[in-house]
Design a protein around this motif. Sequence first.
Motif, PDB file in Angstrom:
ATOM      1  N   GLY A   1      45.320  36.112  33.637  1.00 48.30           N
ATOM      2  CA  GLY A   1      44.819  37.201  34.472  1.00 48.30           C
ATOM      3  C   GLY A   1      43.794  38.055  33.760  1.00 48.30           C
TER       4      GLY A   1
ATOM      5  N   SER B   1      42.725  37.694  39.606  1.00 47.62           N
ATOM      6  CA  SER B   1      43.287  38.154  38.333  1.00 47.62           C
ATOM      7  C   SER B   1      44.327  39.243  38.560  1.00 47.62           C
ATOM      8  CB  SER B   1      42.165  38.679  37.425  1.00 47.62           C
ATOM      9  OG  SER B   1      41.694  39.951  37.843  1.00 47.62           O
TER      10      SER B   1
ATOM     11  N   LEU C   1      47.566  37.739  39.719  1.00 50.64           N
ATOM     12  CA  LEU C   1      48.295  37.160  38.591  1.00 50.64           C
ATOM     13  C   LEU C   1      49.017  38.236  37.788  1.00 50.64           C
ATOM     14  CD1 LEU C   1      45.788  34.491  37.228  1.00 50.64           C
ATOM     15  CD2 LEU C   1      48.030  34.054  38.225  1.00 50.64           C
TER      16      LEU C   1
END
Length: 312
Positions: free
Chosen positions: A126, A278, A281
């Motif tokens: 991420g 990202s 995540l």
Amino acid sequence: MRTLPRLALLALLTVYLVWGSTYLAIHFALFSFPPFLLMGSRFLVAGALLFVVLKLRGTSSPTGRQWRDAGIVGTLLLGGGMGFTAVAQQTVSSGLTAVFIASAPLMFALWSGLFGEWPGRRDWVGIVLGFCGAMLLASGGEMAASPIGVMALSVAVCSWTFGSVLSQKKLAMAPGAMGFASEMLLGGALLTIAGLLQGERITLPIELQAWWAWTYLVTAGSLGAFSAYMYLLSRVSPALASSYAYVNPVIAVALGVALAGETVGPREMVAMAIILGSVILLTTSRTATKPTDKPAQQRDDLTPQLKPRRAT
């Protein structure tokens, strides 16, 4: 998102949305306020207001050691982080500034690792994905900079992230909101003194746009978002707490489209999709929330005076 406590989720969204909008507010505030006095006055006033409100509610003042630790964190986050950013932005383009700020989660992860808390595999994916998205988003802008500007921006990022990690791991400010108030008071005072020593002066009369922008920075940017950020540092993983560095430019771009008639091309759309991935995540990582190992007096809620301290 279900893994996050409700208050932590609210704090995260506050940091995302409000700090993303402060780019525009700072632009207008600079019409009448020079950089250091702008940053210093907003935190000094916000810290004073919060301190007075807490004292009226009967909250105890910080101890001598808590004032010391608040001064250290305020110096690093506000004096070093925002002070050197103000220096850098005089010679560094906005595009390059965005790239440097987007490196904050990477630096945050390294500092945390030195204190024994390395991010997990999902966090690393991420972090790297968000950095790539931020670089792509900023690639359309000018990347001009002077060596002094680059050095100042590097110091700013290192100072901000190191101060954030220290506030998590080693330092014991006053519990809850009083810790935030003391930190803003001391950091804001340092920035204000630095501005006055550099010969900065506020342009009078203050333009109406600049006045409203400064008011927004004090209330939403400092009282709201900065306090929310400090709360996040004690409640979620370093990777998630620092993910604002990826989201804030996206909010700034969206505001530019909505309020300033700017346009978004395919590159920006791809970049924002990468950044969204990202953040997904980071928020769904198993380490998104964690028990903190910092001193017990830092584990209180935002308003500790309203309920008993939890057992530790």
